[in-house]
Design an enzyme around this catalytic site. Sequence first.
Site, PDB file in Angstrom:
ATOM      1  N   SER A   1      -7.135 -39.140  27.378  1.00  0.00           N
ATOM      2  CA  SER A   1      -6.457 -39.652  26.190  1.00  0.00           C
ATOM      3  C   SER A   1      -7.489 -40.110  25.160  1.00  0.00           C
ATOM      4  CB  SER A   1      -5.473 -40.759  26.602  1.00  0.00           C
ATOM      5  OG  SER A   1      -4.542 -41.030  25.590  1.00  0.00           O
TER       6      SER A   1
ATOM      7  N   ASP B   1       2.741 -32.148  28.129  1.00  0.00           N
ATOM      8  CA  ASP B   1       2.150 -33.329  27.499  1.00  0.00           C
ATOM      9  C   ASP B   1       2.057 -33.113  25.989  1.00  0.00           C
ATOM     10  OD1 ASP B   1       0.788 -35.643  26.896  1.00  0.00           O
ATOM     11  OD2 ASP B   1      -1.058 -35.088  27.952  1.00  0.00           O
TER      12      ASP B   1
ATOM     13  N   HIS C   1       1.676 -37.377  30.710  1.00  0.00           N
ATOM     14  CA  HIS C   1       0.345 -37.734  30.204  1.00  0.00           C
ATOM     15  C   HIS C   1      -0.482 -38.521  31.224  1.00  0.00           C
ATOM     16  CE1 HIS C   1      -2.628 -38.286  27.081  1.00  0.00           C
ATOM     17  NE2 HIS C   1      -2.545 -39.608  27.127  1.00  0.00           N
TER      18      HIS C   1
END
Length: 393
Positions: A225, A284, A321
């Site tokens: 991320s 995602d 995610h």
Amino acid sequence: MSSLRGLGNIARRWRELNGVSYWKGLLDPLDVDLRNNIINYGELSQAAYTGLNRERRSRYAGSCLFSRKDFLSRVDVSNPNLYVITKFIYAMCTVSLPDAFMIKSWSKAAWSKQSNWMGFVAVATDEGKEVLGRRDVVVAWRGTIRMVEWMDDLDISLVPASEIVRPGSADDPCVHGGWLSVYTSADPESQYNKQSARYQVLNEIKRLQDMYEHEETSITITGHSLGAALATINATDIVSNGYNKSCPVSAFVFGSPRVGNPDFQKAFDSAPDLRLLRIRNSPDVVPNWPKLGYSDAGTELMIDTGKSPYLKAPGNPLTWHDMECYMHGVAGTQGSNGGFKLEIDRDIALVNKHEDALKNEYAIPSSWWVVQNKGMVKGTDGRWHLADHEDDD
């Protein structure tokens, strides 16, 4: 990390597995040694999440829960003896970011009003060198804190990356202003960020390169991320500005948002000794963002956790995610035209470590990883108090 037996071929194949040939012929279907290699770095990326103090009631919110000495064993990395942590990384930011990026303590006696623990630098031990085939230096960057709603609230402006990309390598390389601010912000009055996260890492890379100058070394950057975006910038910076001394630099990034414009991608592609593998989960949404003006760098490995028979369907943005779900996907992907079969003996209970992803029939509680009693300890006076921090030696 996978078992030591699973890592057995890495010493012989590490250059190939770290992308010397851009992972040609290894991705579809996914090579079993590459699976283990990816999960090796994925666990270090996950460690940067697990070690973070998320409790805003604590004066140590936003710091690391554990000391460097015991960190890898305390966060339950599979093979904690392969690396030793040499430095913790701290970051601050001078632009406005959503709460998902930086945790601030509610305590008036907070350990820091500006800084957050943002990851670590580690180097292979002598045992690790035998298993990995070289003295591997790893930088693991912490990412955002669980939420994905931050995409609606974050400015997507591009800013020049002239500090990061060497002159002449591209026309006008630019990167996301928020990512760059976390990487480069400093304050001479700050206890933890007199130096930016950037220079904390670069100086430690230089120190370790000098220490092991007579050994074969590699530099590997990882993150998920926000951590993936920082890893991309960091890897580019190391090579563009010569901190690698011609040793190979590879990045393994998971669920990465886009980092820069097409000129940044051009600069990345032109950098010698630099490779990046972007692991992306098909459902995602984060890797699709930002859209306008941005371009993907590196080589992509697509997985699809929606094919896993172990996970709840269809899932949700948090589980799509989640870093543990990403590693589950790497362990079981059968390529673009295949289904799902675990090729690595990775415990399915891990996908519920921080989320509620596993089917209920497996009887694993959701979000089961917590510090014992949430850091509360009972004193000799019979009263409970919060003791959720270890001083770093």
